[in-house]
Design an enzyme around this catalytic site. Structure first.
Site, PDB file in Angstrom:
ATOM      1  N   LYS A 116       0.996  -0.802   0.263  1.00 27.78           N
ATOM      2  CA  LYS A 116       0.245  -0.438   0.547  1.00 27.78           C
ATOM      3  C   LYS A 116       0.729   1.197   0.006  1.00 27.78           C
ATOM      4  O   LYS A 116       0.278   2.363  -1.390  1.00 27.78           O
ATOM      5  CB  LYS A 116      -1.184  -0.032   1.157  1.00 27.78           C
ATOM      6  N   GLU A 200      -3.511   7.321   7.130  1.00 31.40           N
ATOM      7  CA  GLU A 200      -4.086   8.110   5.657  1.00 31.40           C
ATOM      8  C   GLU A 200      -4.687   9.002   6.475  1.00 31.40           C
ATOM      9  O   GLU A 200      -5.493   8.456   8.261  1.00 31.40           O
ATOM     10  CB  GLU A 200      -4.087   7.457   4.532  1.00 31.40           C
ATOM     11  N   ASN A 235     -14.741  -3.072   7.867  1.00 31.88           N
ATOM     12  CA  ASN A 235     -13.776  -2.654   5.854  1.00 31.88           C
ATOM     13  C   ASN A 235     -13.892  -4.239   5.259  1.00 31.88           C
ATOM     14  O   ASN A 235     -12.987  -4.392   4.467  1.00 31.88           O
ATOM     15  CB  ASN A 235     -12.534  -2.166   6.775  1.00 31.88           C
ATOM     16  N   GLU A 275      -9.118  -0.012  -6.578  1.00 28.28           N
ATOM     17  CA  GLU A 275      -9.612   0.417  -5.211  1.00 28.28           C
ATOM     18  C   GLU A 275      -9.464   2.277  -5.068  1.00 28.28           C
ATOM     19  O   GLU A 275      -8.572   2.873  -4.512  1.00 28.28           O
ATOM     20  CB  GLU A 275      -9.549  -0.042  -4.722  1.00 28.28           C
ATOM     21  N   GLU A 288      -6.188   2.164  -2.771  1.00 30.11           N
ATOM     22  CA  GLU A 288      -4.992   0.667  -3.543  1.00 30.11           C
ATOM     23  C   GLU A 288      -5.370  -0.484  -5.041  1.00 30.11           C
ATOM     24  O   GLU A 288      -7.014  -0.097  -5.586  1.00 30.11           O
ATOM     25  CB  GLU A 288      -4.805  -0.589  -2.721  1.00 30.11           C
ATOM     26  N   ASN A 290      -5.481  -4.092  -6.432  1.00 33.52           N
ATOM     27  CA  ASN A 290      -5.082  -5.624  -6.177  1.00 33.52           C
ATOM     28  C   ASN A 290      -5.141  -5.624  -8.084  1.00 33.52           C
ATOM     29  O   ASN A 290      -5.313  -5.975  -8.123  1.00 33.52           O
ATOM     30  CB  ASN A 290      -6.386  -6.209  -5.760  1.00 33.52           C
ATOM     31  N   PHE A 348     -21.083 -11.715  14.848  1.00 36.63           N
ATOM     32  CA  PHE A 348     -20.353 -11.992  13.065  1.00 36.63           C
ATOM     33  C   PHE A 348     -18.715 -13.312  14.527  1.00 36.63           C
ATOM     34  O   PHE A 348     -18.419 -12.930  13.398  1.00 36.63           O
ATOM     35  CB  PHE A 348     -20.025 -10.345  13.062  1.00 36.63           C
TER      36      PHE A 348
HETATM   37  P1  ADP Z   1     -11.402  -8.399  -2.272  1.00 35.65           P
HETATM   38  O1  ADP Z   1     -10.922  -6.800  -2.590  1.00 35.65           O
HETATM   39  O2  ADP Z   1     -10.939  -8.983  -3.471  1.00 35.65           O
HETATM   40  O3  ADP Z   1     -12.984  -7.976  -2.307  1.00 35.65           O
HETATM   41  P2  ADP Z   1     -10.430  -8.768  -0.039  1.00 35.65           P
HETATM   42  O4  ADP Z   1      -8.515  -7.629   0.184  1.00 35.65           O
HETATM   43  O5  ADP Z   1     -11.453  -9.033   0.375  1.00 35.65           O
HETATM   44  O6  ADP Z   1     -10.235  -8.565  -1.288  1.00 35.65           O
HETATM   45  O7  ADP Z   1      -9.487 -10.299   0.152  1.00 35.65           O
HETATM   46  C1  ADP Z   1      -9.986 -11.303  -0.386  1.00 35.65           C
HETATM   47  C2  ADP Z   1      -9.835 -12.493  -0.034  1.00 35.65           C
HETATM   48  O8  ADP Z   1      -8.460 -12.829   0.257  1.00 35.65           O
HETATM   49  C3  ADP Z   1     -10.179 -12.643   1.627  1.00 35.65           C
HETATM   50  O9  ADP Z   1     -10.426 -13.826   1.771  1.00 35.65           O
HETATM   51  C4  ADP Z   1      -9.217 -12.225   2.167  1.00 35.65           C
HETATM   52  O10 ADP Z   1      -9.195 -13.014   3.332  1.00 35.65           O
HETATM   53  C5  ADP Z   1      -7.746 -12.918   1.520  1.00 35.65           C
HETATM   54  N1  ADP Z   1      -6.498 -12.314   1.944  1.00 35.65           N
HETATM   55  C6  ADP Z   1      -6.505 -10.781   1.062  1.00 35.65           C
HETATM   56  N2  ADP Z   1      -5.442 -10.622   1.391  1.00 35.65           N
HETATM   57  C7  ADP Z   1      -5.123 -11.558   2.119  1.00 35.65           C
HETATM   58  C8  ADP Z   1      -3.404 -12.027   2.265  1.00 35.65           C
HETATM   59  N3  ADP Z   1      -2.342 -11.044   1.959  1.00 35.65           N
HETATM   60  N4  ADP Z   1      -3.065 -12.856   2.747  1.00 35.65           N
HETATM   61  C9  ADP Z   1      -3.967 -14.155   2.800  1.00 35.65           C
HETATM   62  N5  ADP Z   1      -5.251 -13.644   2.590  1.00 35.65           N
HETATM   63  C10 ADP Z   1      -4.994 -12.382   2.009  1.00 35.65           C
HETATM   64  P1  ADP Z   2      -7.911  -3.979   2.360  1.00 41.31           P
HETATM   65  O1  ADP Z   2      -6.688  -3.962   1.172  1.00 41.31           O
HETATM   66  O2  ADP Z   2      -7.836  -4.245   3.695  1.00 41.31           O
HETATM   67  O3  ADP Z   2      -9.126  -4.328   1.028  1.00 41.31           O
HETATM   68  P2  ADP Z   2      -8.662  -1.463   1.604  1.00 41.31           P
HETATM   69  O4  ADP Z   2      -7.002   0.108   1.877  1.00 41.31           O
HETATM   70  O5  ADP Z   2      -8.890  -1.551   0.451  1.00 41.31           O
HETATM   71  O6  ADP Z   2      -7.552  -2.692   2.734  1.00 41.31           O
HETATM   72  O7  ADP Z   2      -9.402  -0.488   2.411  1.00 41.31           O
HETATM   73  C1  ADP Z   2     -10.649  -1.558   3.037  1.00 41.31           C
HETATM   74  C2  ADP Z   2     -11.538  -0.705   3.430  1.00 41.31           C
HETATM   75  O8  ADP Z   2     -11.600   0.338   4.314  1.00 41.31           O
HETATM   76  C3  ADP Z   2     -11.942  -0.183   2.177  1.00 41.31           C
HETATM   77  O9  ADP Z   2     -13.606   0.105   1.203  1.00 41.31           O
HETATM   78  C4  ADP Z   2     -12.917   1.376   2.947  1.00 41.31           C
HETATM   79  O10 ADP Z   2     -13.907   0.493   3.639  1.00 41.31           O
HETATM   80  C5  ADP Z   2     -11.842   1.560   4.388  1.00 41.31           C
HETATM   81  N1  ADP Z   2     -11.043   2.400   4.169  1.00 41.31           N
HETATM   82  C6  ADP Z   2      -9.934   1.760   3.498  1.00 41.31           C
HETATM   83  N2  ADP Z   2      -8.930   3.110   4.111  1.00 41.31           N
HETATM   84  C7  ADP Z   2     -10.365   4.223   4.305  1.00 41.31           C
HETATM   85  C8  ADP Z   2      -9.835   5.951   4.669  1.00 41.31           C
HETATM   86  N3  ADP Z   2      -8.388   6.548   4.164  1.00 41.31           N
HETATM   87  N4  ADP Z   2     -10.928   6.239   4.801  1.00 41.31           N
HETATM   88  C9  ADP Z   2     -11.834   5.771   4.903  1.00 41.31           C
HETATM   89  N5  ADP Z   2     -12.089   4.603   4.558  1.00 41.31           N
HETATM   90  C10 ADP Z   2     -10.907   3.965   4.431  1.00 41.31           C
HETATM   91 MG    MG Z   3      -9.134  -3.137  -0.776  1.00 39.09          MG
END
Ligand code: ADP
Ligand code: ADP
Ligand code: MG
Length: 670
Positions: A116, A200, A235, A275, A288, A290, A348
């Protein structure tokens, strides 16, 4: 084109990839751990290779074992799915060295976007809007406090290697920053083996909207519209849809073009997702990228008609993108619900066990809608504590948003899962929620609308009447069948009287039967509360989990489960105990004393099966409300158990390292 590929993953996504490979005439190799010997993905693949013990760190995450499996089977390429090795540049490099193709982007793009902090720096340079913040590693709590002060509260502390909503904490003040830093760091270390965090600005009330991109090896890059994933819990995405009800054509295009610019800047190839969070004025900020197939990719497939896995495979095989930007048309609306093994009634908390019943709705067209269910389990499968708790991804497509939502509501009503706790009641409730139906979303939606956690919807008086009618029709069918089966002598067959009372929850609904054929399909004319005649029709039979029928002209699909003295009925997020009794029986039942559950208010119970990370108090200690009592780890998440009021600890029954069952008594209070 490849002749054989290996899928370095498990569960629904492994099955998903195998389906497309099969359609393309490509042979498939599955890999599996000890826990997955009988898994669906193993059965579906043409070949399967065992790669070690259940723990992912000793099987699915070991690059060498995947490479050995490729060599053993002659697989030419590897699809990594999501999670596991999907975003490990070192894995792609190791494959490359062996002449095996990684079905995904090049290591350089993964390195640039997989982290990130690095990706934000990169996005800044590519002139993509990013969330304001500090772009370096935070070293300690004091440093965190200083940086947070400079950015201005609220802030978000995030693991640079994070994913799946893990390793992320919001802080509204100094003390929360210190605590958040510790928790985010420790969660990041446990989940990702990398404890770097950054800070951030926390954007208040944003929407999460992401752009799907597709790029080939010849610098052709297109975007396939957006997905909105604002319905999140902690999140983590719960429900996604495409398109977004919030975007206008102009913003969609601007976001799409920035996403493409970023992808091109890193020489991206394959499918990827950029995203963004979007504020109420439609300002959008990069979160970020993906660099993999996303969990929620089916909604994009449903509205574009493009098979993303097929595109990934073609691109990896060196084909040029056959789709041009102008060919991309968004058609209709798609919604995805993530079915998780978790107990919505208990905050949950994760649930594990065997699926004693697993009956998803049939896939394919239903009226104007289309049902799709991506899953990696079957009846009898085990949901273990080793992996992601996602059981299935139920998707619906329809011409309009509300039709897609209603199709989802119906599909959830008929989705039968037993043996584990699951979030179908919660998803069913969401589908009825006015804010969701109107598309007035933000990532805080669930937290705001369910501040006390989730409770089943209570039935309105009209709902109660419908539930009573269902319960009565079921009772009549059962009675009728009992009489036939037991071959009783005439004088002893149950005489069905006209006057009934149906207990629904704590209320009694008086019902008079006017006319009935109780042999399925039943047709019963009855009067509720002495009112007008209502006609019930259904072909429900004892043993059916779903009651599918009509109350007058209204189509109803509800789930029934026998319980002591009645049945549990689940319908549109409601969950009630129903018991139909003849009136004289009801009169007696009302005299029965009610058994109260034991008092556990002076105990700290383990809220889920998990491991005690620490006990933070000692016997005899006085604690204030909000102080930490113990930390329990389950599914790689650390759960802090706090005192809900001022307490004195009288006994401690567990110690660090103990593995506890749900509801085990961790400590007691006076
Ligand atoms: P998406 O944005 O596609 O929903 P997520 O960030 O929620 O993706 O992650 C997708 C899946 O991969 C989730 O089931 C999460 O638990 C798993 N996951 C994400 N990042 C990692 C990681 N670095 N290591 C292991 N599992 C991960
Ligand atoms: P991940 O890799 O776990 O998916 P992300 O950076 O994509 O992490 O963030 C996951 C979620 O967390 C976002 O969809 C949003 O809801 C929340 N989030 C992340 N960063 C911020 C931010 N700076 N302000 C508000 N919400 C955030
Ligand atoms: Mg994300």
């Amino acid at each position: 084109m490849f002749k054989k590929i290996l899928i370095a993953n498990r569960g629904e996504i492994a099955c998903r990839v195998i389906k497309t490979a099969r359609k393309m005439g490509i042979a498939t190799v599955a890999v599996y751990s000890d826990a997955d010997r009988d898994a669906v993905h193993v059965e579906m693949a043409d070949e399967a290779v065992h790669i070690g013990p259940a723990a992912a760190s000793e099987s699915y995450l070991v690059a060498d074992k995947i490479i050995a499996a490729c060599k053993q089977t002659g697989a030419e390429a590897v699809h990594p799915g999501y999670g596991f090795l999907s975003e490990r540049a070192s894995f792609c490099e190791a494959l490359e060295k062996q002449g095996i193709i990684f079905i995904g982007p090049k290591p350089k793009a993964i390195v640039a976007m997989g982290d990130k902090i690095e990706s934000k720096k990169f996005a800044n340079e590519a002139r993509v809007n990013t969330v304001p913040g500090f772009l370096d590693i935070i070293t300690d709590p004091t440093h965190a406090e200083k940086i947070a002060g400079e950015i201005g509260y609220p802030v978000m502390i995030k693991a640079s290697a994070g994913g799946g909503g893990k390793g992320m904490r919001i802080a509204w003040n100094k003390s929360e920053v210190r605590d958040g830093f510790e928790r985010a760091t420790s969660e990041a270390r446990n989940s990702f083996g990398d404890d770097r965090v950054f800070i951030e600005k926390f954007i208040v009330d944003p929407r999460h909207i992401e752009i799907q991109v597709l790029a080939d090896a010849y610098r052709n890059c297109i975007y396939l519209g957006e997905r909105e994933c604002s319905v999140q819990r902690r999140n983590q995405k719960v429900v996604e849809e495409a398109p977004s009800p919030f975007l206008d054509e102009k913003t969609r295009k601007a976001m799409g073009e920035q996403a493409v610019a970023l992808a091109k800047a890193v020489d991206y190839q394959s499918a990827g997702t950029v995203e963004f969070i979007v504020d109420k004025d439609r300002n959008f900020y990069f979160l970020e990228m993906n660099t993999r197939l996303q969990v929620e990719h089916p909604v994009t497939e449903l509205i574009t008609g493009i098979d993303l896995v097929e595109q990934m495979i073609r691109i990896a095989a060196g084909e040029k993108l056959a789709i041009k930007q102008a060919d991309v048309r968004l058609n209709g609306w798609a919604v995805e619900s993530r079915l998780y093994a978790e107990d919505p009634y208990r905050n949950f908390l994760p649930s594990i066990g065997r699926l004693t019943r697993y009956r998803p709705p049939a896939e394919g067209p239903v009226g104007k809608a289309i049902i799709r269910n991506d899953t990696g389990v079957t009846e009898g499968s085990e949901i273990s504590m080793f992996y992601d708790p996602m059981v299935a991804k139920l998707c619906t497509w329809a011409p309009t948003r509300l039709e897609a939502i209603d199709a989802m509501a119906d599909a959830l009503d008929t989705f039968v899962v037993d043996g584990i706790e699951h979030n179908i009641p919660f998803l069913a409730t969401l589908m009825q929620h006015p804010r969701w139906r109107e598309g007035r979303l933000s990532t805080g939606f669930i937290a705001e609308e369910f501040p006390e956690g989730f409770k089943a919807i209570s039935p309105t008086p009209d709902d109660r009447d419908i539930l009573a009618a269902i319960a009565l029709s079921v009772e009549l069918v059962r009675k009728e069948r009992l009489d036939r089966l037991s071959d009783r002598l005439r004088p002893h067959t149950g005489k069905i009287r006209a006057e009934w009372e149906v207990r629904i929850g704590d209320d009694y609904v008086p019902v008079t039967i006017r006319k009935s054929t109780a042999k399925p399909p039943v047709k019963i004319d009855l009067s509720l509360h002495g009112g007008e005649v209502v006609t019930i029709r259904s072909d429900w039979q004892p043993g059916d989990a779903v009651w599918d029928g009509y109350v007058d002209e209204r189509a109803i699909k509800a789930q029934l489960r026998p319980v002591l003295n009645g049945m549990r009925i689940d319908w549109k997020g409601m969950s009630v105990i129903g018991h139909a009794m003849q009136k004289h029986v009801a009169a007696l039942e009302k005299l029965m004393p009610v058994k109260l559950p034991p008092d556990t208010s002076n105990m700290l119970l383990c809220p889920m099966p998990g491991l005690i990370v620490s006990i933070n108090v000692t016997e005899g200690q006085e604690v204030k409300a909000g102080e930490t009592l113990a930390i329990v780890e389950a599914m790689k998440m650390e759960n802090v158990l706090r005192a809900d009021r001022d307490l004195t600890v009288s006994a401690i029954n567990a110690k660090q390292g103990d593995s506890l069952a749900v509801d085990a008594v961790i400590m007691e209070f006076v």
